[in-house]
Scaffold this active site. Structure first.
Site, mmCIF file in Angstrom:
data_model
loop_
_atom_site.group_PDB
_atom_site.id
_atom_site.type_symbol
_atom_site.label_atom_id
_atom_site.label_comp_id
_atom_site.label_asym_id
_atom_site.label_seq_id
_atom_site.Cartn_x
_atom_site.Cartn_y
_atom_site.Cartn_z
ATOM 1 N N THR A 42 1.046 -1.198 0.082
ATOM 2 C CA THR A 42 0.096 0.047 -0.127
ATOM 3 C C THR A 42 0.794 1.399 -0.113
ATOM 4 O O THR A 42 1.919 1.354 0.339
ATOM 5 C CB THR A 42 -1.115 0.116 1.293
ATOM 6 O OG1 THR A 42 -0.102 -0.028 2.503
ATOM 7 C CG2 THR A 42 -1.907 -1.110 1.106
ATOM 8 N N ASN A 44 0.376 4.947 1.395
ATOM 9 C CA ASN A 44 -0.549 5.470 2.365
ATOM 10 C C ASN A 44 -0.344 7.073 2.273
ATOM 11 O O ASN A 44 0.384 7.866 1.936
ATOM 12 C CB ASN A 44 -0.171 5.099 3.885
ATOM 13 C CG ASN A 44 -0.361 3.865 3.905
ATOM 14 O OD1 ASN A 44 -0.989 2.910 3.289
ATOM 15 N ND2 ASN A 44 -0.013 3.015 5.147
ATOM 16 N N GLU A 110 -5.282 3.844 3.068
ATOM 17 C CA GLU A 110 -4.281 2.898 2.389
ATOM 18 C C GLU A 110 -4.426 2.577 1.301
ATOM 19 O O GLU A 110 -5.717 1.933 1.168
ATOM 20 C CB GLU A 110 -4.207 1.675 3.328
ATOM 21 C CG GLU A 110 -3.868 2.031 5.054
ATOM 22 C CD GLU A 110 -3.450 0.750 5.667
ATOM 23 O OE1 GLU A 110 -3.550 -0.366 5.266
ATOM 24 O OE2 GLU A 110 -3.887 0.985 6.924
#
Length: 200
Positions: A42, A44, A110
């Site tokens: 991910t 973020n 995320e």
């Protein structure tokens, strides 16, 4: 018995109000679980209601849309020098919430970009054009169940975005993005607009 999830969300005619939402910032490091535990890396963004005031009022859950990244010239996926924009555009699916499986106490955003990157891009400027909602946030009895649902989220996002009314106009997508129509009807100009241009 679990209810079968829909394979596509949102009408063929394109995003409906209150979408799209816009979010931007520099990619920050998260909890380090995306790649290590889930196999789903991910990128973020900080949850900051002063920058994205809408985020305080929307439901925690899974959303989808398009992400643009301003990658450094040294990055393998960076646009060529002949490109008219420093940004590259990819499909994305994202979680906004607390991730109850991990008992998070702070809300996070995320983003999983639906592309296999060959290098990290921490601190790169990222913009999100959030077009729709996939499902509510939920808890899970096992890590395997969580991963299964996330993989389904990714499939739903890919399928939902691969429609003419959901694909950005003007051939903005990175060449590696696999969609049937590279040019659609969606106004995605904000994703690649230079930083010194007025916001829409």
């Amino acid at each position: 018995m679990a209810t079968a999830r829909p394979s596509i969300v949102g009408p063929d005619s394109g995003p409906e109000s209150p979408f799209p939402y816009k979010m931007e910032g520099k990619v920050i490091s998260g909890f380090g679980r995306g790649s290590k535990e889930l196999g789903i890396p991910t990128a973020n963004l900080p949850v900051d209601a002063t920058i994205s005031p809408w985020i305080s009022s929307i439901s925690s859950g899974v959303y989808y849309g398009w992400a643009s990244l301003q990658l450094p010239p040294s990055h393998p996926e960076s646009p060529s020098s002949s490109s008219c924009s420093p940004y590259v555009v990819f499909p994305m699916v994202m979680s906004i919430g607390y991730n109850p499986f991990y008992n998070n106490t702070e809300r996070s955003a995320e983003v999983h970009i639906l592309h296999k990157f060959t290098a990290d891009f921490y601190d790169a400027p990222m913009r999100l054009l959030i077009l729709g909602f996939i499902r509510d946030e939920k808890n899970y009895d096992s890590l395997e169940a969580l991963v299964k649902d996330i993989n389904t989220d990714c499939d739903v996002a890919r399928t939902s975005l691969d429609r003419k009314a959901w694909v950005p106009q003007g051939g903005l997508l990175h060449p590696a993005v696999d969609v049937r129509e590279k040019q659609g009807d969606l106004d995605g100009s904000w994703l690649v607009r230079p930083n010194d241009s007025p916001s829409a």
